[in-house]
Structure formats: C-alpha cells, structure tokens
Enzyme design. Structure first.
Site, short mmCIF file in Angstrom:
data_model
loop_
_atom_site.label_atom_id
_atom_site.label_comp_id
_atom_site.label_asym_id
_atom_site.label_seq_id
_atom_site.Cartn_x
_atom_site.Cartn_y
_atom_site.Cartn_z
N LYS A 25 0.84 -1.21 0.00
CA LYS A 25 0.00 0.00 0.00
C LYS A 25 0.87 1.25 0.00
O LYS A 25 0.63 2.18 -0.78
CB LYS A 25 -0.92 -0.06 1.22
CG LYS A 25 -1.91 1.08 1.30
CD LYS A 25 -3.21 0.65 1.94
CE LYS A 25 -3.15 0.50 3.45
NZ LYS A 25 -3.17 1.79 4.13
N ASP A 320 1.93 -1.40 11.79
CA ASP A 320 0.60 -1.76 11.30
C ASP A 320 0.22 -3.21 11.63
O ASP A 320 -0.90 -3.63 11.35
CB ASP A 320 0.53 -1.57 9.77
CG ASP A 320 0.60 -0.09 9.40
OD1 ASP A 320 0.27 0.76 10.25
OD2 ASP A 320 0.99 0.21 8.26
N LYS A 347 -4.51 5.37 14.92
CA LYS A 347 -4.56 4.75 13.59
C LYS A 347 -6.01 4.80 13.09
O LYS A 347 -6.80 5.58 13.57
CB LYS A 347 -4.00 3.33 13.64
CG LYS A 347 -2.50 3.30 13.95
CD LYS A 347 -1.69 3.88 12.83
CE LYS A 347 -0.21 3.90 13.11
NZ LYS A 347 0.54 4.65 12.10
C1 S3P Z 1 2.52 4.73 6.31
C2 S3P Z 1 3.11 5.02 7.51
C3 S3P Z 1 2.62 4.55 8.80
C4 S3P Z 1 1.64 3.41 8.65
C5 S3P Z 1 0.63 3.66 7.56
C6 S3P Z 1 1.33 3.87 6.23
C7 S3P Z 1 3.10 5.26 5.07
O1 S3P Z 1 1.99 5.61 9.47
O2 S3P Z 1 0.97 3.18 9.87
O3 S3P Z 1 -0.27 2.58 7.46
O4 S3P Z 1 2.76 4.79 3.98
O5 S3P Z 1 3.93 6.19 5.17
P1 S3P Z 1 2.83 6.63 10.41
O6 S3P Z 1 3.92 7.12 9.59
O7 S3P Z 1 1.83 7.66 10.79
O8 S3P Z 1 3.27 5.79 11.57
#
Ligand code: S3P
Length: 439
Positions: A25, A320, A347
C-alpha cells in the site's frame, strides 16, 4: 445508507498452500505521487487495487494527470513534471487513507493553486497537526478544524516555502514523507530527523526517480533543485497483508504456507522479528532486490508460540501489524507485553482499545495500557466483535477463528476493501472457513 459487511468465521482450520498477497500500500501510493510529478511515462506493476491507493490515484486524476489502468495491477502514468499539476475543480476526497492525506498536504502546500482535502469519518478524526505545524513553519497555509483534523483547506504558496530542519517528535513515515514532498518546492534545504527508523519507501523511490536525497544517520534532507525522471516500478506484495497469514499459519496446527514476492524492506520486517522471538518458524527464501526494494518468499509453518516482552525498537518497524500480533499473543503460552506503541491509538481506529475489547469478548485476558497492552495467552472462545471500520482489526479477528472454540462474527468489515479486497477469498482458499454477509 451504505451496506455494512459482516464476516463470520467457523472455528478451526489450518492454512496451507501458496499465495501472493496484493501489492504494498505504501509503495502504491508513492508510485502514483512520484510518477505523476515525473517527466516521462512511468509504468507500474503490482499496484494495489484497493480503496486507499485508488483514492490517491483519483486525486491525481482530479489534478489533471492522465493515468491508464489499473488493469491487473498495471498502470501507466503520464507524468506532468514537478510543476505540472492543475487545480482540482472540487475537493479531493481521500476516503479512509491517512497516507494520502498527510503526504498530499505536503505536496500541495507549495503548489500555485488552492485545494481542500477531505476524508471519511475515521480519517476526519485523525490528528493532522503533526503535518500542518511543521508545514506552517515552512510558510505553508493550511487550515484544519479546531481539533486539528480534516478537512484541510490549503492555500498554495508556490515559491514561498522555506526549508526547515525538523526533529520529529514521533516516529512517523507519513510526517517525514510529507515534509520531503514539501521540501521539493521549498527554498534551501529541508531536513527531517526521526527518533527511530520508519519506512523509507519515499526516500528509495525518490532516488529511483533520480531525485537527490541526502541521508546522514537518522536525518534525511532534500531541496528543490532536482527533478523526477520517470522510472518503472514493480510493487512487491505488502508485508502488512502477508502478516495475517504469517500469524495464521503460526497459530494453526498443521499449517504450511509459502507467501511469494513479499517486500522485506528492513524498515517493515518487525513482524517477522517479533514472531520469531515468540518461537515462530518463518524462513526467508530467495532474497532479491526488485526496483530498489528487497523482496523474498516467506515460508511459514505452525509452531507453538510463547509470550514475550516486545522490544520497543521493533515497534515502528511493525506498526501496522500489532492488531494481528495481539492475536498471536493471545495464542501464545504466557504473557506478552507491548510498550512504546501509543501511536496505535491514532490509527484507523484506537487499535489498543478496540483490540483489547474484542479479545476480552473472546475470553482473553487483555489489559490495555496508555502505550500498549498486556496479554495473557489462553483459549480463544467465540462471539461477536466489532472492527470499528478498521480493516486490520477485521482481518485480525478473522485469523483468530483458526484457534477459536466457537464461531466469531466480526461486524463492520467493509473497510477491508481499503487495503485487501481479496482477503476473504484468499484466506478461504488457504483453509479458513469465512463467510461474508451484507447487512
Ligand atoms: C505509512 C506510515 C505509517 C503506517 C501507515 C502507512 C506510510 O503511518 O501506519 O499505514 O505509507 O507512510 P505513520 O507514519 O503515521 O506511523
């Protein structure tokens, strides 16, 4: 009113066979963003065709970028160059996707047009000051609600942003990436120092698109001198989606599973390290590098797990995966304690509270704390749990069914489509009896 989806899983089963879970993702979002801003045509394969990444795709179409596909995970992005985005005619709706909103806020802060970013109920409750405050220090003009949440009203400040040297108070790849994207439009250098390593897909992909990024220890810096040169992207499978199967196979006796082409970027592999500390049998096979990202096949077989104190250094590397790691802990012998994970409270849902509530319904002694949880492994019962619209909670409780005594019904599962629309069919084909109903 929109339909709600319920998953019902029958107790027992095991996971056997081979699978390739959908594309990463985080990398899918970034492929659209950088491909759109590049000069030339970018081909993407393995793109995640799920709501979150598609929200990013639609936002760039709304800003005048021609994107063909996706067809079977393949996309062609006709880059418009760093200064080629057009003003969107309406607000950019980003659904459930925090990554879209936080990264776009940085990118749009320095454009020659205004924009408005909105999202669903969950996204509209998530903290945005973590990006708008450092962006304001760069000269951005972004208005949030009084609570510091979306909608974000962005007044484009083309040519007026100035680089900052920012020390992040929390370990966040979204904040880091947001500021790097803003830094591509700021005068002077923009630097971000992280308190602990977080996913580095933005830095890797910028380098893959020939944009200069400087890394000195925990500090990464960028300036506006570079430009992005189109580059093809092969998105690996998402280790965050693979995690449900790594845990499922680890907890269900008789399981034996091969997960192919999984991204094993070292900033993402905390789930493997934590499961191994708990006694899981996971082999990392055929390690290779694909498009600047490390990839491997993961072989996992059932193994009895034991409770552990989760090392805090692994928390950002598995951020995650905690919902499903809590299921592993519930199936382990003894106590598992997680600390230093207060980020889980902000989250897609409050993942500490929502998981503790659901585990308790299933008969597990799970005590939420301010920054983690204490879980006593034990027999999993059955019952009805609520995912609170959080995709990872819905999939985690589905996996718990492999060790449950009676059926588990999980409400509010429609958002599984944000990251893993194929989950229900795939998990079923590998051995979990899951039925999906609409209400
Ligand atoms: C992500 C960073 C993470 C993760 C999110 C996707 C990203 O969040 O939890 O699902 O793609 O940069 P945080 O950077 O807020 O921890």
């Amino acid at each position: 009113m929109s339909k709600t989806i319920t998953f019902k899983v029958q107790p027992g089963g095991r996971l056997q066979g081979e699978a390739r879970v959908p594309g990463d993702k985080s990398i899918s979002h970034r492929s659209i963003m950088l491909g759109a801003l590049a000069e030339g045509v970018t081909h993407v394969k393995g793109f995640l065709e799920a709501e979150d990444a598609l929200a990013t795709l639609q936002a760039f179409r709304d800003m005048g970028v021609q994107i063909d596909g996706p067809v079977n995970g393949e996309l062609t992005i006709h880059g418009v160059g760093k200064h080629g985005l057009k003003a969107p005619e309406k607000e950019l709706y980003l659904g459930n996707s925090g990554t879209s909103m936080r990264l776009l806020s940085g990118l749009l802060a320095g454009q020659p047009f205004n924009s408005v970013l909105t999202g669903d109920k969950s996204l509209s409750g998530r903290p945005m000051k973590r990006v708008t405050e450092p962006l304001a220090a760069m000269g951005a003009d972004i208005k949030t609600t009084e609570k510091g949440t979306a909608p974000l009203h962005i007044t484009g400040k083309a040519g007026q942003l100035t680089g900052i040297d920012y020390v992040m108070p929390m370990a966040s790849a979204q904040v880091k990436s947001c500021l790097l994207l803003a830094g591509m439009y700021a005068q002077g250098e923009t630097s971000v120092t992280e308190p602990a390593p977080t996913r580095d897909h933005t830095e890797r992909m910028l380098a893959g698109f020939s944009y200069p990024v400087k890394q000195q220890g925990s500090k990464v810096s960028i300036n506006s001198d570079g430009y992005l040169k189109a580059a093809d992207i092969d998105v690996p499978s998402d280790i965050s989606s693979a995690a449900f199967f790594l845990v499922g196979a680890s907890i269900a006796p008789g399981s034996d599973l091969l997960l192919r082409h999984v991204g094993i970027n070292p900033t993402r592999t905390g789930v493997i390290d934590i499961l191994k500390l708990m006694g899981a049998r996971i082999e990392v096979l055929n390690e290779r590098v694909v498009g600047g990202e490390p990839v491997a096949d993961l072989h996992v077989v059932y193994s009895p797990l034991k409770g552990i104190e989760i090392p805090e250094a692994l928390v950002p590397l598995a951020i995650d995966e905690f919902p499903v790691l809590f299921i592993a802990a519930a199936c382990a012998e003894g106590q598992t304690r997680l600390t230093g994970a207060e980020e889980l409270r902000v989250k897609e849902s409050d993942r500490i509270q929502v998981m503790a509530d659901g585990l308790q319904i299933l008969g597990i002694n799970a005590q939420p704390t301010a920054d983690g949880m204490i879980i006593q492994g034990g027999p999993i019962g059955g019952g009805e749990v609520i995912s609170h619209g959080d995709h990872r909670i819905a999939m985690s409780f589905s996996i718990a069914g492999l060790r449950a005594a009676t059926p588990i019904t999980i409400h509010d599962c429609e958002n599984v489509n944000t990251s893993f629309p194929e989950f229900k069919d795939l998990v079923k084909s590998l051995g979990l009896d899951l039925v999906c109903g609409e209400m």
